[in-house]
Enzyme design. Structure first.
Site, PDB file in Angstrom:
ATOM      1  CB  CYS A 112      -0.933   0.001   1.204  1.00  0.00           C
ATOM      2  SG  CYS A 112      -2.122  -1.343   1.149  1.00  0.00           S
TER       3      CYS A 112
HETATM    4  N1  LIG Z   1      -2.542  -6.151   1.716  1.00  0.00           N
HETATM    5  C1  LIG Z   1      -3.063  -5.125   2.353  1.00  0.00           C
HETATM    6  O1  LIG Z   1      -2.732  -4.876   3.491  1.00  0.00           O
HETATM    7  C2  LIG Z   1      -4.114  -4.234   1.702  1.00  0.00           C
HETATM    8  C3  LIG Z   1      -4.843  -3.383   2.528  1.00  0.00           C
HETATM    9  C4  LIG Z   1      -5.811  -2.572   1.964  1.00  0.00           C
HETATM   10  C5  LIG Z   1      -6.016  -2.590   0.592  1.00  0.00           C
HETATM   11  N2  LIG Z   1      -5.277  -3.411  -0.204  1.00  0.00           N
HETATM   12  C6  LIG Z   1      -5.572  -3.400  -1.636  1.00  0.00           C
HETATM   13  O2  LIG Z   1      -6.324  -4.550  -1.961  1.00  0.00           O
HETATM   14  C7  LIG Z   1      -5.971  -5.014  -3.263  1.00  0.00           C
HETATM   15  C8  LIG Z   1      -5.495  -6.445  -3.187  1.00  0.00           C
HETATM   16  O3  LIG Z   1      -4.323  -6.483  -2.400  1.00  0.00           O
HETATM   17  P1  LIG Z   1      -3.759  -7.811  -1.766  1.00  0.00           P
HETATM   18  O4  LIG Z   1      -2.717  -7.405  -0.793  1.00  0.00           O
HETATM   19  O5  LIG Z   1      -4.869  -8.691  -1.320  1.00  0.00           O
HETATM   20  O6  LIG Z   1      -3.053  -8.457  -3.048  1.00  0.00           O
HETATM   21  P2  LIG Z   1      -2.628  -9.977  -3.234  1.00  0.00           P
HETATM   22  O7  LIG Z   1      -1.649 -10.011  -4.335  1.00  0.00           O
HETATM   23  O8  LIG Z   1      -2.294 -10.592  -1.912  1.00  0.00           O
HETATM   24  O9  LIG Z   1      -3.979 -10.692  -3.711  1.00  0.00           O
HETATM   25  C9  LIG Z   1      -4.580 -10.477  -4.941  1.00  0.00           C
HETATM   26  C10 LIG Z   1      -4.967 -11.831  -5.532  1.00  0.00           C
HETATM   27  O10 LIG Z   1      -5.660 -11.619  -6.758  1.00  0.00           O
HETATM   28  C11 LIG Z   1      -5.272 -12.634  -7.652  1.00  0.00           C
HETATM   29  N3  LIG Z   1      -5.594 -12.178  -9.019  1.00  0.00           N
HETATM   30  C12 LIG Z   1      -4.884 -11.352  -9.825  1.00  0.00           C
HETATM   31  N4  LIG Z   1      -5.540 -11.144 -10.976  1.00  0.00           N
HETATM   32  C13 LIG Z   1      -6.695 -11.857 -10.905  1.00  0.00           C
HETATM   33  C14 LIG Z   1      -7.775 -12.029 -11.786  1.00  0.00           C
HETATM   34  N5  LIG Z   1      -7.826 -11.404 -12.956  1.00  0.00           N
HETATM   35  N6  LIG Z   1      -8.776 -12.851 -11.398  1.00  0.00           N
HETATM   36  C15 LIG Z   1      -8.741 -13.482 -10.202  1.00  0.00           C
HETATM   37  N7  LIG Z   1      -7.745 -13.344  -9.317  1.00  0.00           N
HETATM   38  C16 LIG Z   1      -6.730 -12.525  -9.659  1.00  0.00           C
HETATM   39  C17 LIG Z   1      -3.807 -12.828  -7.378  1.00  0.00           C
HETATM   40  O11 LIG Z   1      -3.352 -14.093  -7.819  1.00  0.00           O
HETATM   41  C18 LIG Z   1      -3.757 -12.703  -5.860  1.00  0.00           C
HETATM   42  O12 LIG Z   1      -3.916 -13.937  -5.200  1.00  0.00           O
HETATM   43  C19 LIG Z   1      -4.918  -4.044  -3.775  1.00  0.00           C
HETATM   44  O13 LIG Z   1      -5.548  -3.052  -4.527  1.00  0.00           O
HETATM   45  C20 LIG Z   1      -4.354  -3.462  -2.508  1.00  0.00           C
HETATM   46  O14 LIG Z   1      -3.819  -2.170  -2.726  1.00  0.00           O
HETATM   47  C21 LIG Z   1      -4.341  -4.247   0.326  1.00  0.00           C
END
Ligand SMILES: NC(=O)c1ccc[n+]([C@@H]2O[C@H](COP(=O)([O-])OP(=O)(O)OC[C@H]3O[C@@H](n4cnc5c(N)ncnc54)[C@H](O)[C@@H]3O)[C@@H](O)[C@H]2O)c1
Length: 416
Positions: free
Chosen positions: A258
């Site tokens: 983030c």
């Molecule tokens: N990790 C955090 O602490 C956090 C906190 C708040 C917001 N976010 C936001 O949430 C979103 C996701 O972050 P995250 O940390 O969970 O990422 P992540 O990479 O852990 O998880 C995302 C998942 O989506 C999958 N993916 C990618 N493309 C795909 C598709 N087309 N169809 C299906 N699955 C698909 C990936 O394989 C992965 O497992 C981002 O925008 C991030 O900025 C993250």
């Protein structure tokens, strides 16, 4: 029984899926990574915040696959795919576009779609909506559309999905109402705002706020280093003010998905409006300098003992980007290790959450082993289960980038 679809089962999507299953909803997960799908099927969690038992408790209610077709059965679909940066540090909406296009192919009338991925204001309306409308259905009329930012703080137990208010911005009032009803299943308080754009910007404000304040204390840490003042003492003293001050800690820089990424989403969008976001970019610049400052500090500490970095055995303690988690994305420890290696340091590391750093060709070694060998111990991330004062008692020389060791060890400890 309600059926909820979750696209992207990572740090955000998997805990969300489990939360809905815990409340008795059927959850259809879609994940492109087949290894994650398999792990879920076998009841093996790959996210530290979701213990295996919780995944097992979800049982048959949570079904994951790589296919989008089952989403046609869902009442609501939540999109939690990554929103990274391109090589040129611009928003990379590739995963989101892919998810929107695939979802558009199976969308059915009456569904609610909510985007949870962090992104710039305008993404839901300008990028996601047209992809969903390729289904022939019209947003706001045939299906509902909203944006609701995820606020999960990995590793945190006092604030969870249940007691962290959830902001929701709908395309129409009916969209917002529908999204509110959905999130009230898993969350005690839902905060509606007037549009998806307001909700998108809310998330960016929260993250930019942290980034700017961290940069402020980091800049101060670089100044106090020259002035010979202890920055931790100053932060602690300022934090005794009961109002008008919020405590932020200096450190080796920002990591995770983030804080190092999100400000660039805002800066990129702002350029379209002829408005450079100088505060935001300055904060990023200062935080990016921190690994260099930390390496210079380590170099000086060795120099004071007549040692060079070249050939010195340096033990890094903690390589993930924050305490209590194993996530190494954008971790400043990686940059610090690279810089010290370039100077000829012999690096080993200990991290109870990170078994290996494949890109750097390193594996975590037992704490005793790395301490026995080390000319310098560098505390980069302070995991709660590591006894840092015990390290300070044993090690010849410690550079503590987290202010975690007690002041009793001032003879062999140098603090940021
Ligand atoms: N990790 C955090 O602490 C956090 C906190 C708040 C917001 N976010 C936001 O949430 C979103 C996701 O972050 P995250 O940390 O969970 O990422 P992540 O990479 O852990 O998880 C995302 C998942 O989506 C999958 N993916 C990618 N493309 C795909 C598709 N087309 N169809 C299906 N699955 C698909 C990936 O394989 C992965 O497992 C981002 O925008 C991030 O900025 C993250």
């Amino acid at each position: 029984m309600r059926t909820i679809g979750v696209i992207g089962l990572g740090y955000v999507g998997l805990p969300l899926a489990v939360s809905f299953a815990r409340e008795g909803c059927r959850v259809i997960g879609v994940e492109v990574d087949a290894r994650k799908v398999q792990a879920i099927g076998e009841g093996r969690s790959y996210i530290e915040d979701v213990p295996d038992e919780e995944l097992a408790a979800a049982g048959e209610l949570l079904q994951a696959s790589t296919r989008y077709a089952p989403l046609a059965e869902a009442d609501a679909v939540l999109i939690c795919v990554p929103t990274p940066l391109t090589r040129n540090r611009e928003p990379d909406l590739g995963p989101l576009v892919e998810a929107g296009r695939e979802l558009g192919r199976v969308l059915v009338a009456g569904q609610l779609v909510v985007l949870e991925s962090t992104t710039y204001p305008g993404t839901t309306r300008e990028r996601l909506l047209p992809l969903l409308e390729e289904s022939g259905l019209s947003a706001g009329r045939d299906f509902h559309l909203a944006f609701s930012p995820e606020r999960v703080d990995p590793g945190r137990t006092d604030f969870t999905m249940r007691n962290t208010p959830k902001v929701v911005g709908g395309l129409t009032e009916a969209c917002a109402e529908r999204a509110r009803g959905l999130y009230e299943i898993v969350c005690d308080e839902v905060v509606p705002v007037s549009s998806p754009e307001a909700a998108e910007l809310t998330k960016l404000l929260e993250n930019v706020f942290r980034s700017v304040n961290i940069a402020l204390v980091n800049e101060l840490a670089m100044l106090t280093d020259r002035m010979g003042i202890d920055v931790w003492e100053v932060v602690e003293a300022a934090a005794t003010k009961p109002y008008g001050f919020m405590r932020f800690e200096p450190g080796p820089g920002m990591g995770g998905h983030c804080l190092p990424v999100d400000p660039f989403y805002l800066a990129w969008r702002a350029r379209e409006f002829d408005m450079p976001t100088e505060f935001v970019e300055l904060a990023g610049k200062i935080n990016q300098q921190m690994p260099y400052h930390c390496v210079a500090k380590a170099q000086r500490a060795l120099n004071d003992r007549g040692l060079a970095v070249k050939g010195a055995r340096i033990a890094v303690i903690g390589v993930s980007y924050k305490p209590g988690v194993g996530d190494t994305r954008e971790s400043p420890a990686l940059r610090i290790i690279e810089l010290l290696s370039e100077l000829g340091g012999e690096i080993s590391y200990h991290d109870p959450h990170v078994a290996e750093l494949a890109d750097l060709g390193l594996s975590s070694r037992p704490l005793q082993d790395v301490l026995d060998d080390a000319d310098l111990v560098l505390i980069v991330t302070a995991h709660p289960q590591v006894d840092h004062d015990a390290i300070a008692r044993r090690a010849r020389l410690v550079v503590d980038l987290r202010g975690i060791t007690s002041r009793a060890h001032d003879t062999n400890v140098v603090r940021l």
